[in-house]
Design a protein around this motif. Structure first.
Motif, PDB file in Angstrom:
ATOM      1  N   LEU A 261      65.432  91.537  87.908  1.00 13.49           N
ATOM      2  CA  LEU A 261      65.391  90.478  86.908  1.00 13.49           C
ATOM      3  C   LEU A 261      65.246  89.116  87.581  1.00 13.49           C
ATOM      4  O   LEU A 261      64.444  88.279  87.155  1.00 13.49           O
ATOM      5  N   GLU A 262      66.015  88.908  88.643  1.00 16.67           N
ATOM      6  CA  GLU A 262      65.944  87.635  89.371  1.00 16.67           C
ATOM      7  C   GLU A 262      64.558  87.415  89.955  1.00 16.67           C
ATOM      8  O   GLU A 262      64.051  86.291  89.997  1.00 16.67           O
TER       9      GLU A 262
ATOM     10  N   PRO B 207      76.351  98.516  82.674  1.00 13.22           N
ATOM     11  CA  PRO B 207      76.651  97.303  83.433  1.00 13.22           C
ATOM     12  C   PRO B 207      75.878  97.222  84.749  1.00 13.22           C
ATOM     13  O   PRO B 207      75.935  98.134  85.579  1.00 13.22           O
ATOM     14  N   GLY B 208      75.114  96.149  84.897  1.00  7.56           N
ATOM     15  CA  GLY B 208      74.353  95.916  86.124  1.00  7.56           C
ATOM     16  C   GLY B 208      73.043  96.657  86.214  1.00  7.56           C
ATOM     17  O   GLY B 208      72.348  96.561  87.236  1.00  7.56           O
ATOM     18  N   LYS B 209      72.667  97.383  85.158  1.00  5.49           N
ATOM     19  CA  LYS B 209      71.426  98.151  85.186  1.00  5.49           C
ATOM     20  C   LYS B 209      70.623  97.928  83.893  1.00  5.49           C
ATOM     21  O   LYS B 209      71.182  97.821  82.810  1.00  5.49           O
ATOM     22  N   TRP B 210      69.287  97.894  84.075  1.00  2.00           N
ATOM     23  CA  TRP B 210      68.374  97.715  82.958  1.00  2.00           C
ATOM     24  C   TRP B 210      67.199  98.681  83.115  1.00  2.00           C
ATOM     25  O   TRP B 210      66.954  99.196  84.207  1.00  2.00           O
ATOM     26  N   LEU B 211      66.479  98.909  82.027  1.00  2.00           N
ATOM     27  CA  LEU B 211      65.222  99.644  82.065  1.00  2.00           C
ATOM     28  C   LEU B 211      64.085  98.623  81.966  1.00  2.00           C
ATOM     29  O   LEU B 211      63.993  97.881  80.988  1.00  2.00           O
TER      30      LEU B 211
ATOM     31  N   GLU C 157      64.714 102.387  86.025  1.00  2.00           N
ATOM     32  CA  GLU C 157      66.025 101.754  86.116  1.00  2.00           C
ATOM     33  C   GLU C 157      66.033 100.739  87.254  1.00  2.00           C
ATOM     34  O   GLU C 157      65.664 101.051  88.384  1.00  2.00           O
ATOM     35  N   VAL C 158      66.463  99.507  86.954  1.00  2.00           N
ATOM     36  CA  VAL C 158      66.478  98.442  87.951  1.00  2.00           C
ATOM     37  C   VAL C 158      67.809  97.697  87.909  1.00  2.00           C
ATOM     38  O   VAL C 158      68.574  97.805  86.953  1.00  2.00           O
TER      39      VAL C 158
END
Length: 253
Positions: A173-174, A193-197, A167-168
């Protein structure tokens, strides 16, 4: 001493190159560093860590050079002069000398091992190092040292935190130059919201391909989730906090 049966060994073709990736198994450290902890800065008994490292040296038959890793992009060109010398700060290393092993330590970050005609390299690739270019830096130095092209380099991706649990936030991403609105879900899967794998192995494959590498294997193990007989197979800092470190080593016979 033979390699522990739980350790990972990649196939490099003609047998001139060998490698090993340790797991938790095979050493003498007690919990929470049980048992093959190779890290000297995680609170384990220094004498036991030294014994574990001696076990690895005996199993490989190679001279091991460890690094002081800082999630950077510096590449160290190894010679026998580094044996017994103060540990240097770097996150990748390259050598053309036989019997001298490039080593990186991990506990969720990904080890990237490389073999070229006449040399080998290892890189410590967490998301910061990967985004910063540590893999490309190691590849470039290996190609310079051996006079080869990236297409001649064979790469192996070791165990790391897997894409179903890494989880990031938007900062990651930036770091890869990705705008959240345009994120490829096979690299950054929306979670909430605000989180991705994040898919660290795929991100590494992308960068290697862009650099001209066509031969890549590995990348299918998750340090957080993988188990053997109901026990965690790998050390994972993200999962456990206080834990040991594994090592990935590559050398020319």
């Amino acid at each position: 001493m033979p390699m522990h049966p739980d350790w990972l060994q990649a196939a490099w073709g003609d047998g001139a190159v060998q490698s090993v990736m340790t797991t938790r198994a095979g050493g003498g450290s007690v919990a929470p560093w049980d048992s093959m902890n190779l890290g000297t800065a995680v609170g384990d008994d220094p004498a036991q860590v030294a014994r574990n490292r001696a076990l690895l040296k005996e199993a490989t038959g190679a001279d091991l050079v460890f690094l002081k890793q800082v999630h950077g992009t510096r590449v160290l060109r190894l010679t026998r002069g580094h044996l017994g010398a103060p540990v240097e700060e770097a996150d990748a290393c390259v050598t053309t000398e036989r019997g001298l092993a490039c080593v990186v330590q991990v506990a969720d970050c990904m080890p990237v091992l490389m073999a070229a005609p006449g040399g080998v390299a290892a890189a410590h690739a967490g998301w910061r190092g990967l985004a910063g270019g540590v893999v490309e830096a190691a590849l470039c130095d290996l190609c310079k040292a051996t006079g080869c092209e990236p297409s001649q380099v064979v790469c192996w991706l070791g165990p790391c935190i897997g894409p179903s649990v890494f989880e990031v936030g938007a900062d990651v991403l930036e770091g890869f130059g990705v705008h959240p609105a345009g994120a490829d879900p096979t690299r950054f899967k929306p979670l909430r919201p605000g989180k991705w794998l994040a898919n660290l192995p795929q991100l590494a494959r992308d960068r290697l391909a862009a650099a001209g590498v066509t031969q890549v294997s590995g990348g299918e193990w998750c340090t957080v989730q993988d188990q053997v007989d109901g026990h965690s197979r790998f050390f994972s800092f993200r999962r456990d906090g206080l834990t040991g470190r594994m090592a990935a080593a590559i050398w020319r016979r």
